[in-house]
Design a protein around this motif. Structure first.
Motif, PDB file in Angstrom:
ATOM      1  N   LYS A 180      19.801   9.512  39.508  1.00  0.00           N
ATOM      2  CA  LYS A 180      19.645  10.327  40.677  1.00  0.00           C
ATOM      3  C   LYS A 180      21.167  10.943  41.230  1.00  0.00           C
ATOM      4  O   LYS A 180      20.902  12.218  41.864  1.00  0.00           O
ATOM      5  CB  LYS A 180      19.374   9.198  41.821  1.00  0.00           C
ATOM      6  N   ASN A 223      21.020  14.174  39.147  1.00  0.00           N
ATOM      7  CA  ASN A 223      20.127  15.175  39.824  1.00  0.00           C
ATOM      8  C   ASN A 223      20.775  15.759  41.031  1.00  0.00           C
ATOM      9  O   ASN A 223      20.850  17.143  40.951  1.00  0.00           O
ATOM     10  CB  ASN A 223      18.859  14.479  40.083  1.00  0.00           C
ATOM     11  N   ASP A 225      19.195   4.080  36.943  1.00  0.00           N
ATOM     12  CA  ASP A 225      18.281   4.989  37.854  1.00  0.00           C
ATOM     13  C   ASP A 225      19.362   5.603  39.211  1.00  0.00           C
ATOM     14  O   ASP A 225      19.165   6.986  39.496  1.00  0.00           O
ATOM     15  CB  ASP A 225      17.302   4.263  38.820  1.00  0.00           C
ATOM     16  N   ARG A 263      14.194  18.403  42.821  1.00  0.00           N
ATOM     17  CA  ARG A 263      14.748  17.818  41.522  1.00  0.00           C
ATOM     18  C   ARG A 263      15.216  19.022  40.763  1.00  0.00           C
ATOM     19  O   ARG A 263      14.824  20.082  40.667  1.00  0.00           O
ATOM     20  CB  ARG A 263      13.354  17.465  40.490  1.00  0.00           C
TER      21      ARG A 263
END
Length: 183
Positions: free
Chosen positions: A36, A39, A32, A63
């Motif tokens: 992140k 992104n 995760d 996003r």
């Protein structure tokens, strides 16, 4: 953009194209955290690559996937628009001809732009078909004016005058020792 993001990190493009999901915001896994960060990196890269006017259209997106979908919709259009553009480029390719007063290099460049636009929209085209189209558009060699480097027009006129003033000689042959051949 796909190539650029992929060159930074393979996962950047995956996050941009496919998005990602975080199940538990309180307990982030390493995966995760990596998604992140990808992104954030992708958003930063896209924001740095676009014009300030375009940025106004996407500044509310959190996003990279959202940004990418919005940019795709804005610049490539809906599937119906893509289909219409694809049809137009296919028509341009099939009806492609060399323009009058266009060099072969200019014609090739024009053809390459059409082919690249077709491929960018997802059109399938074989290199053999492009080569065939190019070769069929080439002018007859008798129609191409020959230019020589370093020769000005006055020199060309002199060359033409010299060709007109050429001298012809009557061809003849004689055999020495003709008698030896007959025996």
């Amino acid at each position: 953009m796909k190539m650029y993001l992929g060159s930074i990190n393979d996962q950047l493009w995956d996050v941009t194209e496919n998005d990602y999901a975080i199940i538990d915001l309180d307990n982030l896994t390493n995966h995760d955290k990596a998604n992140k960060q990808c992104n954030t990196m992708s958003l930063n890269t896209i924001n740095n690559a676009i014009d300030s006017k375009v940025f106004e259209q996407i500044k509310d997106c959190d996003r990279a996937n959202e940004v990418w979908k919005r940019l795709e919709g804005t610049y490539e259009g809906s599937p119906a628009v893509k289909s219409a553009k694809l049809y137009i480029f296919k028509y341009k390719l099939t009806s492609f001809k060399m323009k009058k007063d266009e060099s072969i290099l200019e014609m090739f460049h024009r053809l390459q732009v059409i082919v690249n636009d077709l491929k960018a929209l997802g059109g399938k085209i074989k290199d053999d078909d492009v080569s065939y189209r190019f070769l069929m558009c080439l002018p007859d060699t008798r129609d191409i004016p020959v230019e020589r480097e370093g020769v000005d027009k006055d020199d060309k006129k002199e060359d033409e005058d010299n060709k007109k003033k050429s001298i012809e000689f009557k061809a003849s042959s004689s055999f020495k020792n003709k008698g030896k051949l007959d025996s």
